[in-house]
Enzyme design. Structure first.
Site, PDB file in Angstrom:
ATOM      1  N   LYS A  13       0.846  -1.211   0.000  1.00  0.00           N
ATOM      2  CA  LYS A  13       0.000   0.000   0.000  1.00  0.00           C
ATOM      3  C   LYS A  13       0.870   1.245   0.000  1.00  0.00           C
ATOM      4  O   LYS A  13       2.009   1.239   0.475  1.00  0.00           O
ATOM      5  CB  LYS A  13      -0.953   0.030   1.201  1.00  0.00           C
ATOM      6  CG  LYS A  13      -0.310   0.001   2.600  1.00  0.00           C
ATOM      7  CD  LYS A  13       0.192   1.317   3.110  1.00  0.00           C
ATOM      8  CE  LYS A  13       0.933   1.194   4.437  1.00  0.00           C
ATOM      9  NZ  LYS A  13       1.789   2.323   4.783  1.00  0.00           N
ATOM     10  N   ASP A 143      -2.703  -2.342   9.606  1.00  0.00           N
ATOM     11  CA  ASP A 143      -2.825  -2.292   8.143  1.00  0.00           C
ATOM     12  C   ASP A 143      -3.347  -3.606   7.548  1.00  0.00           C
ATOM     13  O   ASP A 143      -3.558  -3.690   6.335  1.00  0.00           O
ATOM     14  CB  ASP A 143      -1.452  -1.997   7.509  1.00  0.00           C
ATOM     15  CG  ASP A 143      -0.915  -0.614   7.862  1.00  0.00           C
ATOM     16  OD1 ASP A 143      -1.727   0.247   8.267  1.00  0.00           O
ATOM     17  OD2 ASP A 143       0.299  -0.414   7.734  1.00  0.00           O
TER      18      ASP A 143
HETATM   19  P1  ATP Z   1       4.401  -1.133   9.391  1.00  0.00           P
HETATM   20  O1  ATP Z   1       3.449  -2.188   8.860  1.00  0.00           O
HETATM   21  O2  ATP Z   1       4.755  -1.294  10.836  1.00  0.00           O
HETATM   22  O3  ATP Z   1       4.083   0.258   8.953  1.00  0.00           O
HETATM   23  P2  ATP Z   1       6.376  -1.351   7.314  1.00  0.00           P
HETATM   24  O4  ATP Z   1       5.353  -1.431   6.275  1.00  0.00           O
HETATM   25  O5  ATP Z   1       7.288  -0.171   7.273  1.00  0.00           O
HETATM   26  O6  ATP Z   1       5.780  -1.475   8.735  1.00  0.00           O
HETATM   27  P3  ATP Z   1       7.010  -4.188   7.280  1.00  0.00           P
HETATM   28  O7  ATP Z   1       7.630  -4.675   6.025  1.00  0.00           O
HETATM   29  O8  ATP Z   1       5.616  -4.545   7.558  1.00  0.00           O
HETATM   30  O9  ATP Z   1       7.271  -2.635   7.328  1.00  0.00           O
HETATM   31  O10 ATP Z   1       7.979  -4.677   8.458  1.00  0.00           O
HETATM   32  C1  ATP Z   1       8.029  -4.125   9.750  1.00  0.00           C
HETATM   33  C2  ATP Z   1       8.807  -5.095  10.650  1.00  0.00           C
HETATM   34  O11 ATP Z   1       7.974  -6.237  10.882  1.00  0.00           O
HETATM   35  C3  ATP Z   1      10.085  -5.643  10.021  1.00  0.00           C
HETATM   36  O12 ATP Z   1      11.200  -4.904  10.442  1.00  0.00           O
HETATM   37  C4  ATP Z   1      10.140  -7.097  10.483  1.00  0.00           C
HETATM   38  O13 ATP Z   1      11.061  -7.273  11.526  1.00  0.00           O
HETATM   39  C5  ATP Z   1       8.754  -7.419  11.020  1.00  0.00           C
HETATM   40  N1  ATP Z   1       8.062  -8.498  10.268  1.00  0.00           N
HETATM   41  C6  ATP Z   1       7.368  -9.507  10.796  1.00  0.00           C
HETATM   42  N2  ATP Z   1       6.827 -10.284   9.838  1.00  0.00           N
HETATM   43  C7  ATP Z   1       7.189  -9.756   8.662  1.00  0.00           C
HETATM   44  C8  ATP Z   1       6.946 -10.111   7.307  1.00  0.00           C
HETATM   45  N3  ATP Z   1       6.224 -11.184   6.972  1.00  0.00           N
HETATM   46  N4  ATP Z   1       7.466  -9.317   6.348  1.00  0.00           N
HETATM   47  C9  ATP Z   1       8.176  -8.217   6.677  1.00  0.00           C
HETATM   48  N5  ATP Z   1       8.469  -7.863   7.929  1.00  0.00           N
HETATM   49  C10 ATP Z   1       7.970  -8.610   8.927  1.00  0.00           C
END
Ligand code: ATP
Length: 317
Positions: A13, A143
């Site tokens: 997103k 989210d």
């Molecule tokens: P948020 O959803 O908190 O806004 P984001 O979109 O910036 O975060 P994500 O890729 O969702 O980032 O990852 C946030 C953190 O979640 C990562 O640093 C990781 O340690 C943890 N995490 C747990 N499961 C997953 C997954 N399946 N994919 C990515 N990160 C994950």
């Protein structure tokens, strides 16, 4: 007969608006956001197994936990509990093929959680309704309900209370990925700190205003005119993301210089999203950003796209 393996594809997103209000007693900030699902997808495959395990491949795989802390693993546990499955029937191998960078402000972890909910619901023929999946998803992360729903939607509360937004047309994006991720809690804490410092400077200690949906953005989205949407993109977390990664200023400036209709940090960052006039223009911006050396990598994407959905067997990957 129950399926032997189920693959679900879920989108990243971009937040077209992210208005951040004051911190709530539970520590979350009250938000009004306009989510927009774009054509950058993770694929999650679940297969029955004797013990639950997880393998993460692709973009940023090395930085994503391959254990019970992975949101996809938690999603499988939550679905099994909700469906009343005994442990011995609920073990799965979860294979995640990531294209969405981690900690990038694109909700990749939430996409994987949403994909796993849909995949396990199908694998176990658990029969949870979309509303029940959304409720489970909201417990896993703010989210996740949107990653299930896709499209373009307004999120309220901490982002999990969704209403569909009326949107015309397709929007084309160039996405610039940063060399390092940003921690979402750290970005919110920085936002609070910057606001407190600004309030102190102006002699007041007034709390952040309640967030409001941008009527101008919604009108522009209804018109389907990207040139009207571009200047109305906004993100209250952007100053915090820029203070944590000052180089992002150069990335945003470069994209504007290359003719982007709008440029902003996505969610908590550090990914920068550039709205283009057409798919060809998105490609031009992506190529120019690469040439300017202002990001680690680029991708092109369009939106809105649907939320987490089963990939039919034999479909191209
Ligand atoms: P948020 O959803 O908190 O806004 P984001 O979109 O910036 O975060 P994500 O890729 O969702 O980032 O990852 C946030 C953190 O979640 C990562 O640093 C990781 O340690 C943890 N995490 C747990 N499961 C997953 C997954 N399946 N994919 C990515 N990160 C994950």
């Amino acid at each position: 007969m129950p399926a032997a393996a189920v693959t679900v594809r879920a989108p990243a997103k971009v937040n077209l608006q992210l208005a951040v209000g004051p911190a709530r007693p539970d520590g979350f900030h009250s938000l009004v956001t306009v989510y927009h699902a774009v054509s950058l997808f993770d694929d999650v495959t679940v297969v029955p197994a004797t013990r639950t395990s997880i393998k993460v491949r692709g973009e940023d795989a090395a930085t994503v936990p391959a254990d019970h802390t992975n949101l996809a693993w938690q999603a499988a546990l939550a679905l099994a509990a909700s469906a009343g499955l005994p442990d011995r029937d609920a073990a799965v191998h979860i294979d995640i093929r990531k294209r969405i960078p981690a900690a990038a402000g694109l909700a990749g972890g939430s996409a994987d959680a949403a994909a796993t909910l849909v995949a396990c619901n199908e694998l176990w023929q658990a029969g949870l309704t979309p509303a029940e999946l959304a409720e489970l998803g909201a417990r896993l992360g703010s989210d996740v309900p949107f990653a299930l729903a896709g499209g373009t939607a307004v999120g309220r509360g901490r982002g999990e209370e969704l209403t569909t937004a009326l949107v015309s047309g397709s929007y084309h994006w160039a996405l610039a990925f940063s060399a390092t991720g940003l921690s979402t809690p750290q970005v919110y804490a920085t936002c609070d700190r910057l606001r407190a410092a600004r309030a102190a400077d102006t002699g007041g200690a007034s709390p952040a205003a309640e967030p409001e949906l941008s009527a101008a953005l919604m009108t522009a989205l209804r018109s389907g005119d990207a040139t009207a949407v571009g200047p109305r993109l906004s993100n209250d977390l952007q100053p915090a993301a820029l203070s944590l990664q000052p180089d992002l200023r150069r990335t945003l400036a470069a994209g504007r210089e290359f003719g982007a209709l709008g440029a902003l940090v996505s969610g908590s960052g550090p990914t920068c999203a550039f709205l283009a006039k057409s798919p060809a223009h998105a490609r031009e911006i992506a190529v120019s950003l690469t040439g300017a050396g202002v990001c680690r990598a680029v991708a092109r994407a369009s939106g809105p796209v649907p939320g987490a959905a089963v990939v039919p067997r034999g479909a191209p990957s």
